[in-house]
Scaffold this motif. Structure first.
Motif, mmCIF file in Angstrom:
data_model
loop_
_atom_site.group_PDB
_atom_site.id
_atom_site.type_symbol
_atom_site.label_atom_id
_atom_site.label_comp_id
_atom_site.label_asym_id
_atom_site.label_seq_id
_atom_site.Cartn_x
_atom_site.Cartn_y
_atom_site.Cartn_z
ATOM 1 N N GLY A 1 0.794 -1.224 0.000
ATOM 2 C CA GLY A 1 0.000 0.000 0.000
ATOM 3 C C GLY A 1 0.822 1.268 0.000
ATOM 4 N N THR A 2 0.132 2.343 0.322
ATOM 5 C CA THR A 2 0.744 3.668 0.403
ATOM 6 C C THR A 2 0.551 4.217 1.819
ATOM 7 N N SER A 3 1.310 5.234 2.153
ATOM 8 C CA SER A 3 1.251 5.758 3.521
ATOM 9 C C SER A 3 1.873 7.144 3.559
ATOM 10 N N GLY A 4 1.703 7.813 4.683
ATOM 11 C CA GLY A 4 2.417 9.050 4.941
ATOM 12 C C GLY A 4 3.617 8.710 5.818
ATOM 13 N N GLY A 5 4.804 9.188 5.447
ATOM 14 C CA GLY A 5 5.996 8.869 6.232
ATOM 15 C C GLY A 5 6.212 9.879 7.346
ATOM 16 N N ASP B 1 -8.979 7.636 10.026
ATOM 17 C CA ASP B 1 -9.293 8.780 9.175
ATOM 18 C C ASP B 1 -7.998 9.280 8.541
ATOM 19 N N PHE B 2 -8.114 9.805 7.335
ATOM 20 C CA PHE B 2 -6.944 10.320 6.600
ATOM 21 C C PHE B 2 -6.600 11.737 7.059
ATOM 22 N N TYR B 3 -7.604 12.515 7.451
ATOM 23 C CA TYR B 3 -7.393 13.937 7.769
ATOM 24 C C TYR B 3 -7.146 14.145 9.269
ATOM 25 N N GLY C 1 -7.665 12.322 11.777
ATOM 26 C CA GLY C 1 -7.113 11.107 12.413
ATOM 27 C C GLY C 1 -5.617 10.986 12.220
ATOM 28 N N GLN C 2 -5.087 11.553 11.123
ATOM 29 C CA GLN C 2 -3.636 11.490 10.881
ATOM 30 C C GLN C 2 -2.973 12.836 11.193
ATOM 31 N N GLY C 3 -3.709 13.708 11.894
ATOM 32 C CA GLY C 3 -3.135 15.002 12.294
ATOM 33 C C GLY C 3 -2.927 15.952 11.139
ATOM 34 N N ARG C 4 -3.806 15.870 10.123
ATOM 35 C CA ARG C 4 -3.669 16.800 8.980
ATOM 36 C C ARG C 4 -4.362 18.120 9.289
ATOM 37 N N LEU C 5 -3.759 19.183 8.749
ATOM 38 C CA LEU C 5 -4.327 20.523 8.944
ATOM 39 C C LEU C 5 -5.245 20.913 7.790
ATOM 40 N N ASN D 1 5.568 5.316 9.598
ATOM 41 C CA ASN D 1 4.565 5.704 8.594
ATOM 42 C C ASN D 1 3.152 5.530 9.143
ATOM 43 N N ILE D 2 2.194 6.152 8.426
ATOM 44 C CA ILE D 2 0.791 6.145 8.862
ATOM 45 C C ILE D 2 -0.080 5.699 7.688
ATOM 46 N N GLU D 3 -0.946 4.736 7.939
ATOM 47 C CA GLU D 3 -1.931 4.343 6.921
ATOM 48 C C GLU D 3 -3.229 3.950 7.628
ATOM 49 N N MET D 4 -4.077 3.134 7.000
ATOM 50 C CA MET D 4 -5.416 2.983 7.562
ATOM 51 C C MET D 4 -5.932 1.543 7.635
ATOM 52 N N GLU D 5 -5.048 0.562 7.467
ATOM 53 C CA GLU D 5 -5.533 -0.827 7.471
ATOM 54 C C GLU D 5 -4.683 -1.801 8.280
ATOM 55 N N THR E 1 6.012 5.404 1.342
ATOM 56 C CA THR E 1 5.588 6.715 1.865
ATOM 57 C C THR E 1 5.470 7.692 0.694
ATOM 58 N N LEU E 2 4.364 8.432 0.654
ATOM 59 C CA LEU E 2 4.130 9.375 -0.456
ATOM 60 C C LEU E 2 4.621 10.780 -0.116
ATOM 61 N N LEU E 3 4.804 11.039 1.159
ATOM 62 C CA LEU E 3 5.253 12.374 1.603
ATOM 63 C C LEU E 3 5.844 12.234 2.999
ATOM 64 N N ASN E 4 6.556 13.293 3.430
ATOM 65 C CA ASN E 4 7.057 13.324 4.802
ATOM 66 C C ASN E 4 6.114 14.216 5.604
ATOM 67 N N ARG E 5 5.348 13.607 6.518
ATOM 68 C CA ARG E 5 4.323 14.349 7.237
ATOM 69 C C ARG E 5 4.900 15.434 8.153
ATOM 70 N N LEU E 6 6.212 15.379 8.444
ATOM 71 C CA LEU E 6 6.803 16.460 9.244
ATOM 72 C C LEU E 6 6.950 17.712 8.388
ATOM 73 N N GLN F 1 -0.374 17.891 2.210
ATOM 74 C CA GLN F 1 -0.917 17.676 0.877
ATOM 75 C C GLN F 1 0.013 16.763 0.081
ATOM 76 N N ILE F 2 -0.605 15.898 -0.722
ATOM 77 C CA ILE F 2 0.196 15.033 -1.590
ATOM 78 C C ILE F 2 0.301 15.746 -2.934
ATOM 79 N N SER F 3 1.404 16.481 -3.098
ATOM 80 C CA SER F 3 1.545 17.356 -4.267
ATOM 81 C C SER F 3 2.578 16.828 -5.258
HETATM 82 O O1 LIG Z 1 -0.563 10.348 4.230
HETATM 83 C C1 LIG Z 1 -1.047 9.297 3.801
HETATM 84 C C2 LIG Z 1 -0.774 8.821 2.491
HETATM 85 C C3 LIG Z 1 -1.358 7.660 2.078
HETATM 86 N N1 LIG Z 1 -2.168 6.975 2.921
HETATM 87 C C4 LIG Z 1 -2.436 7.420 4.162
HETATM 88 O O2 LIG Z 1 -3.213 6.784 4.903
HETATM 89 N N2 LIG Z 1 -1.856 8.564 4.590
#
Ligand SMILES: O=c1cc[nH]c(=O)[nH]1
Ligand SMILES: O=P(O)(O)O[C@@H]1C[C@H](O)[C@@H](CO)O1
Length: 294
Positions: A124-128, A196-198, A200-204, A230-234, A255-260, A264-266
């Protein structure tokens, strides 16, 4: 009748008394399909969240394993339902409830098909956290939002807590495989699973946000100190269900981005596509090694 090796995968006495078992979300059943003939040879199961990604993975692994027939012709075995797809490999949607329904039916499918010695991979994918984007994380411990290595399921109004320990041998072997691949930076670390992606993962950047930038960073830094990469949802329910059903399992997420550094995944689409292929190459290498195709 539950016998021999298959007994290890399911733990439900009611299954013995059922005339027929309809795997509703797969559009498969024990009376309508010959599950042992269709799936009895399965040794590796790879699951991921997106239908397109899993279709390309199925085509890719078909070529890698030099299977007969045309990779472009592989059929979605679950085409009778739009809930999931399955290419003798399938997507599980987003989040714990979605993957958990899929796993119940997948594990019963392995049981009905008399499979044994199966390994399951979540690719899968995740936020690093504190890693360069594109890093592959092989999960050591899957932890919840409180950094606990456990999954809580509410059953009949009571909370049941299950361990989320994954197979250490598989993780180490996957890490070893990564050293043989170009362009596949890989680490082993803990993975946090949120609901949650937002928020729940500490997104602003969600529709709702009740915390400051400083509070967000404080939480992510604490997670980092707890070994979370990393952070994901499963991962927690995946690890817990595979473990309790005696299935060896691994979670491999890029990891698609560094959450620090942001929320946004840009990253450009073509770069994201290449990142998403990294766990696939890694698992393909592992499977080929086990099938002595390398
Ligand atoms: O930041 C991310 C990127 C992919 N998947 C997630 O759950 N979080
Ligand atoms: O399997 P994927 O890559 O879809 O998993 C992560 C976790 C969520 O399901 C989703 C959020 O974007 O990506």
């Amino acid at each position: 009748m539950i016998t021999g090796v298959q007994k290890q995968y399911v733990n439900n006495p009611h299954l013995d008394n059922m005339e027929e078992d309809i795997l509703y979300h797969f559009n498969l059943g024990t009376k309508t399909h010959n599950l042992p003939a269709m799936f009895g040879d399965i040794k590796f199961v790879c699951v991921g969240g997106s239908a397109n990604r899993m279709r390309s993975f199925a085509q890719f692994i078909h070529q890698q394993l030099e299977l007969p027939g045309n990779a472009d012709d592989i059929r979605d075995i679950c085409e009778g339902t739009d809930r999931y797809s399955m290419y003798k490999a399938g997507p599980h949607g987003m989040g714990v409830p979605s993957i958990s329904i899929m796993l119940h039916e997948l594990i019963k499918l392995l049981y009905h098909a008399h499979c044994s010695d199966v390994m399951v991979f979540r690719i899968g994918t995740s936020g690093g956290i504190g890693l360069p984007p594109g890093t592959v994380v092989i999960t050591d411990k899957a932890v919840d939002s409180f950094f606990r290595p456990q999954f809580e399921q509410v059953v009949l109004g009571k909370v049941i807590t299950r361990s989320t320990e994954l197979d250490k041998g598989m993780a180490e072997e996957l890490l070893q495989c990564s050293t043989k691949l170009p362009n596949c930076p890989t680490v082993i670390g803990n993975t946090m699973c949120t609901h949650d992606f937002y928020e729940g993962q500490g997104r602003l950047d969600g529709a709702l946000c009740s915390f400051s930038t400083e509070e967000k960073l404080e939480y992510l830094k604490k997670a980092h100190e707890a070994g979370i990469k990393n952070i994901e949802m499963e991962s927690t329910v995946f690890a817990a269900m595979c473990r309790i059903c005696n299935l060896k399992a691994a979670v491999i997420c890029v990891t698609l981005l560094n959450r620090l550094e942001g929320d946004q995944i840009s990253t450009p689409h073509d770069v994201l596509v290449e990142y998403q292929q990294r766990p696939q190459y890694l698992v393909a290498h592992f499977i080929k090694k086990h099938l002595t195709l390398l």
